[in-house]
Motif scaffolding. Sequence first.
Motif, PDB file in Angstrom:
ATOM      1  N   LEU A  52      40.326  29.116  44.637  1.00  0.00           N
ATOM      2  CA  LEU A  52      40.901  29.536  43.365  1.00  0.00           C
ATOM      3  C   LEU A  52      39.902  29.365  42.235  1.00  0.00           C
ATOM      4  N   ILE A  53      39.258  28.215  42.178  1.00  0.00           N
ATOM      5  CA  ILE A  53      38.299  27.935  41.108  1.00  0.00           C
ATOM      6  C   ILE A  53      37.111  28.894  41.190  1.00  0.00           C
ATOM      7  N   LEU A  54      36.519  29.027  42.367  1.00  0.00           N
ATOM      8  CA  LEU A  54      35.360  29.911  42.507  1.00  0.00           C
ATOM      9  C   LEU A  54      35.734  31.367  42.263  1.00  0.00           C
ATOM     10  N   GLY A  55      36.895  31.785  42.742  1.00  0.00           N
ATOM     11  CA  GLY A  55      37.333  33.161  42.524  1.00  0.00           C
ATOM     12  C   GLY A  55      37.547  33.467  41.056  1.00  0.00           C
TER      13      GLY A  55
ATOM     14  N   LYS B 246      35.460  36.048  38.759  1.00  0.00           N
ATOM     15  CA  LYS B 246      36.093  37.124  37.996  1.00  0.00           C
ATOM     16  C   LYS B 246      35.685  37.064  36.527  1.00  0.00           C
ATOM     17  N   ALA B 247      35.477  35.861  36.004  1.00  0.00           N
ATOM     18  CA  ALA B 247      35.071  35.718  34.604  1.00  0.00           C
ATOM     19  C   ALA B 247      33.620  36.166  34.394  1.00  0.00           C
TER      20      ALA B 247
ATOM     21  N   LYS C  89      37.203  44.474  34.023  1.00  0.00           N
ATOM     22  CA  LYS C  89      38.448  43.900  34.506  1.00  0.00           C
ATOM     23  C   LYS C  89      38.580  44.168  35.994  1.00  0.00           C
ATOM     24  N   GLN C  90      38.801  43.117  36.752  1.00  0.00           N
ATOM     25  CA  GLN C  90      39.026  43.270  38.178  1.00  0.00           C
ATOM     26  C   GLN C  90      40.524  43.454  38.415  1.00  0.00           C
ATOM     27  N   GLN C  91      40.850  44.271  39.397  1.00  0.00           N
ATOM     28  CA  GLN C  91      42.244  44.619  39.643  1.00  0.00           C
ATOM     29  C   GLN C  91      42.834  43.947  40.871  1.00  0.00           C
ATOM     30  N   ILE C  92      42.110  43.006  41.466  1.00  0.00           N
ATOM     31  CA  ILE C  92      42.651  42.330  42.641  1.00  0.00           C
ATOM     32  C   ILE C  92      43.679  41.287  42.195  1.00  0.00           C
ATOM     33  N   PRO C  93      44.713  41.075  43.017  1.00  0.00           N
ATOM     34  CA  PRO C  93      45.717  40.066  42.668  1.00  0.00           C
ATOM     35  C   PRO C  93      45.187  38.649  42.862  1.00  0.00           C
TER      36      PRO C  93
ATOM     37  N   HIS D 206      26.493  24.398  45.627  1.00  0.00           N
ATOM     38  CA  HIS D 206      27.580  24.880  44.774  1.00  0.00           C
ATOM     39  C   HIS D 206      27.213  26.198  44.092  1.00  0.00           C
ATOM     40  N   LEU D 207      25.974  26.325  43.658  1.00  0.00           N
ATOM     41  CA  LEU D 207      25.539  27.594  43.061  1.00  0.00           C
ATOM     42  C   LEU D 207      25.532  28.721  44.092  1.00  0.00           C
ATOM     43  N   LEU D 208      25.152  28.406  45.320  1.00  0.00           N
ATOM     44  CA  LEU D 208      25.190  29.411  46.382  1.00  0.00           C
ATOM     45  C   LEU D 208      26.633  29.804  46.702  1.00  0.00           C
ATOM     46  N   GLN D 209      27.552  28.839  46.655  1.00  0.00           N
ATOM     47  CA  GLN D 209      28.964  29.156  46.861  1.00  0.00           C
ATOM     48  C   GLN D 209      29.471  30.087  45.763  1.00  0.00           C
ATOM     49  N   LEU D 210      29.098  29.805  44.521  1.00  0.00           N
ATOM     50  CA  LEU D 210      29.515  30.650  43.406  1.00  0.00           C
ATOM     51  C   LEU D 210      28.910  32.050  43.539  1.00  0.00           C
TER      52      LEU D 210
END
Length: 92
Positions: free
Chosen positions: A11-14, A18-19, A24-28, A63-67
């Motif tokens: 959730l945090i990475l997603g 998106k930010a 604007k991304q349209q995925i739920p 963590h940067l690679l995960q992001l």
Amino acid sequence: MNWLWAIILGLILGLIAKAIIPGKQQIPLWLTVIFGMLGSVLGNWVATGIGVEDTKGIDWIRHLLQLAGAIVIVAVGDRLWVALRGNRKKTV
């Protein structure tokens, strides 16, 4: 890592991905979480491949690679979602 932490991290990475992605991304939200989790797995895989998967202290590179993985997967996944759903909003 148990499933609860994987969902929270996804959730945090997603949401961060998106930010960062312009427009604007349209995925739920549920798909954002899944894409964030996949990005985390991709980032961990790359970190293991380059030998930085486990360091002393905070694993900033991992963590940067995960992001970065989450950004790529959210961007590609959003385009696929729009293409499959066919509900892309047109701007004039």
